[in-house]
Design an enzyme around this catalytic site. Sequence first.
Site, PDB file in Angstrom:
ATOM      1  N   ARG A  16      -1.150 -45.369   3.353  1.00 28.05           N
ATOM      2  CA  ARG A  16      -1.126 -43.981   3.821  1.00 28.05           C
ATOM      3  C   ARG A  16      -0.036 -43.727   4.863  1.00 28.05           C
ATOM      4  O   ARG A  16      -0.179 -42.898   5.746  1.00 28.05           O
ATOM      5  CB  ARG A  16      -2.493 -43.565   4.372  1.00 28.05           C
ATOM      6  CG  ARG A  16      -3.597 -43.564   3.347  1.00 28.05           C
ATOM      7  CD  ARG A  16      -3.377 -42.429   2.385  1.00 28.05           C
ATOM      8  NE  ARG A  16      -4.505 -42.289   1.478  1.00 28.05           N
ATOM      9  CZ  ARG A  16      -4.382 -42.205   0.177  1.00 28.05           C
ATOM     10  NH1 ARG A  16      -3.188 -42.270  -0.378  1.00 28.05           N
ATOM     11  NH2 ARG A  16      -5.418 -42.048  -0.600  1.00 28.05           N
ATOM     12  N   GLY A  18       3.021 -42.611   4.115  1.00 29.26           N
ATOM     13  CA  GLY A  18       3.937 -41.572   3.661  1.00 29.26           C
ATOM     14  C   GLY A  18       5.052 -42.112   2.785  1.00 29.26           C
ATOM     15  O   GLY A  18       5.968 -41.378   2.411  1.00 29.26           O
ATOM     16  N   THR A  39       1.811 -48.686 -11.573  1.00 34.01           N
ATOM     17  CA  THR A  39       1.357 -50.052 -11.832  1.00 34.01           C
ATOM     18  C   THR A  39      -0.132 -50.225 -11.559  1.00 34.01           C
ATOM     19  O   THR A  39      -0.703 -51.247 -11.902  1.00 34.01           O
ATOM     20  CB  THR A  39       2.138 -51.065 -10.972  1.00 34.01           C
ATOM     21  OG1 THR A  39       1.907 -50.772  -9.598  1.00 34.01           O
ATOM     22  CG2 THR A  39       3.623 -51.019 -11.289  1.00 34.01           C
ATOM     23  N   GLY A  40      -0.753 -49.226 -10.935  1.00 32.11           N
ATOM     24  CA  GLY A  40      -2.169 -49.331 -10.579  1.00 32.11           C
ATOM     25  C   GLY A  40      -3.084 -49.192 -11.776  1.00 32.11           C
ATOM     26  O   GLY A  40      -2.746 -48.568 -12.785  1.00 32.11           O
ATOM     27  N   HIS A  54      -2.074 -38.613  -6.640  1.00 33.11           N
ATOM     28  CA  HIS A  54      -0.631 -38.852  -6.771  1.00 33.11           C
ATOM     29  C   HIS A  54      -0.046 -38.001  -7.898  1.00 33.11           C
ATOM     30  O   HIS A  54       1.020 -37.405  -7.741  1.00 33.11           O
ATOM     31  CB  HIS A  54      -0.354 -40.338  -7.035  1.00 33.11           C
ATOM     32  CG  HIS A  54      -0.303 -41.170  -5.800  1.00 33.11           C
ATOM     33  ND1 HIS A  54       0.870 -41.678  -5.302  1.00 33.11           N
ATOM     34  CD2 HIS A  54      -1.272 -41.586  -4.961  1.00 33.11           C
ATOM     35  CE1 HIS A  54       0.618 -42.367  -4.206  1.00 33.11           C
ATOM     36  NE2 HIS A  54      -0.678 -42.327  -3.981  1.00 33.11           N
ATOM     37  N   ARG A  55      -0.746 -37.946  -9.022  1.00 36.22           N
ATOM     38  CA  ARG A  55      -0.253 -37.181 -10.176  1.00 36.22           C
ATOM     39  C   ARG A  55      -0.165 -35.690  -9.833  1.00 36.22           C
ATOM     40  O   ARG A  55       0.834 -35.031 -10.142  1.00 36.22           O
ATOM     41  CB  ARG A  55      -1.170 -37.405 -11.377  1.00 36.22           C
ATOM     42  CG  ARG A  55      -0.650 -36.760 -12.653  1.00 36.22           C
ATOM     43  CD  ARG A  55      -1.509 -37.099 -13.853  1.00 36.22           C
ATOM     44  NE  ARG A  55      -1.308 -38.500 -14.221  1.00 36.22           N
ATOM     45  CZ  ARG A  55      -2.293 -39.369 -14.414  1.00 36.22           C
ATOM     46  NH1 ARG A  55      -3.539 -39.010 -14.269  1.00 36.22           N
ATOM     47  NH2 ARG A  55      -2.021 -40.609 -14.759  1.00 36.22           N
ATOM     48  N   THR A  56      -1.178 -35.167  -9.163  1.00 36.34           N
ATOM     49  CA  THR A  56      -1.185 -33.752  -8.774  1.00 36.34           C
ATOM     50  C   THR A  56      -0.075 -33.459  -7.778  1.00 36.34           C
ATOM     51  O   THR A  56       0.621 -32.446  -7.886  1.00 36.34           O
ATOM     52  CB  THR A  56      -2.556 -33.373  -8.176  1.00 36.34           C
ATOM     53  OG1 THR A  56      -3.561 -33.609  -9.162  1.00 36.34           O
ATOM     54  CG2 THR A  56      -2.589 -31.920  -7.745  1.00 36.34           C
ATOM     55  N   ARG A  57       0.114 -34.346  -6.800  1.00 39.99           N
ATOM     56  CA  ARG A  57       1.143 -34.137  -5.788  1.00 39.99           C
ATOM     57  C   ARG A  57       2.535 -34.109  -6.409  1.00 39.99           C
ATOM     58  O   ARG A  57       3.384 -33.317  -6.004  1.00 39.99           O
ATOM     59  CB  ARG A  57       1.054 -35.226  -4.715  1.00 39.99           C
ATOM     60  CG  ARG A  57       2.012 -34.970  -3.551  1.00 39.99           C
ATOM     61  CD  ARG A  57       1.982 -36.052  -2.506  1.00 39.99           C
ATOM     62  NE  ARG A  57       2.446 -37.300  -3.079  1.00 39.99           N
ATOM     63  CZ  ARG A  57       1.924 -38.479  -2.782  1.00 39.99           C
ATOM     64  NH1 ARG A  57       0.922 -38.580  -1.951  1.00 39.99           N
ATOM     65  NH2 ARG A  57       2.406 -39.580  -3.325  1.00 39.99           N
ATOM     66  N   ARG A  58       2.774 -34.962  -7.391  1.00 40.40           N
ATOM     67  CA  ARG A  58       4.088 -34.989  -8.038  1.00 40.40           C
ATOM     68  C   ARG A  58       4.364 -33.703  -8.794  1.00 40.40           C
ATOM     69  O   ARG A  58       5.505 -33.255  -8.853  1.00 40.40           O
ATOM     70  CB  ARG A  58       4.190 -36.180  -9.005  1.00 40.40           C
ATOM     71  CG  ARG A  58       4.474 -37.483  -8.341  1.00 40.40           C
ATOM     72  CD  ARG A  58       4.879 -38.544  -9.333  1.00 40.40           C
ATOM     73  NE  ARG A  58       3.994 -38.680 -10.464  1.00 40.40           N
ATOM     74  CZ  ARG A  58       2.887 -39.402 -10.484  1.00 40.40           C
ATOM     75  NH1 ARG A  58       2.498 -40.035  -9.402  1.00 40.40           N
ATOM     76  NH2 ARG A  58       2.153 -39.486 -11.574  1.00 40.40           N
TER      77      ARG A  58
END
EC number: 2.7.1.156
Length: 174
Positions: A16, A18, A39-40, A54-58
Site C-alpha cells: 500500500r 502507492g 501475476t496474482g 486494481h482493475r477498476t482503478r486502471r
Amino acid sequence: MSSLSAGPVLVLGGARSGKSSFSERLVEASGFTMHYVATGRAWDDEMRERIDHHRTRRGEGWTTHEEPLDLVGILRRIDDPSHVVLIDCLTLWVTNLMLEERDMTAEFAALVAYLPEARARLVFVSNEVGLGIVPENRMAREFRDHAGRLHQIVAEKSAEVYFVAAGLPLKMKG
C-alpha cells in the site's frame, strides 16, 4: 513525470505504498498501447477484492493478461515496440513459483535473458520485503531472499528504478 525509458523500469515499495498507482501513471503517460500482466492468483475473497480494485482503478484502455507462472512466455506473446507492459507484481510471481516448487535460479535467469530482447517497454512492480525483521520461519526467509535477489538482478538490468513510500516516488537509478 518523465517519459518512459526504452529499457526496463523497476518500481519497488512496501504494501500500500502507492507503487502500483505510480506505475500506472507512468505507463498511461507513455502514449504506448497499455498491457497489464497480473501475476496474482485469487486464492480467497480478499485477494479477489484486491484484484477487482486494481482493475477498476486502471479503467479502460488496458489489456489485462493473467499469468501467475509463465512470465517470460506472456511477455514474448505480447511483445511489440508499440506496447508498454506493466507487470504487477514480481513478488506474487515469486510466491507462485515457490508454491509450484519451480527452479528459482532458472526462472530468474530466463527473465533476465529475455530483457535485452524485449521490444515493448516493461515496467515491473514489486514489494520490497527486505526492510523488516528476519522472518521466523524458513519459507518466509527463503521468500525474502528470493525476492531480494530478483530485485537486484532486475534493478541491474533496468534503465530506471524507483522506490515508492507514502505515494511519493524516489528515483534511485536512471
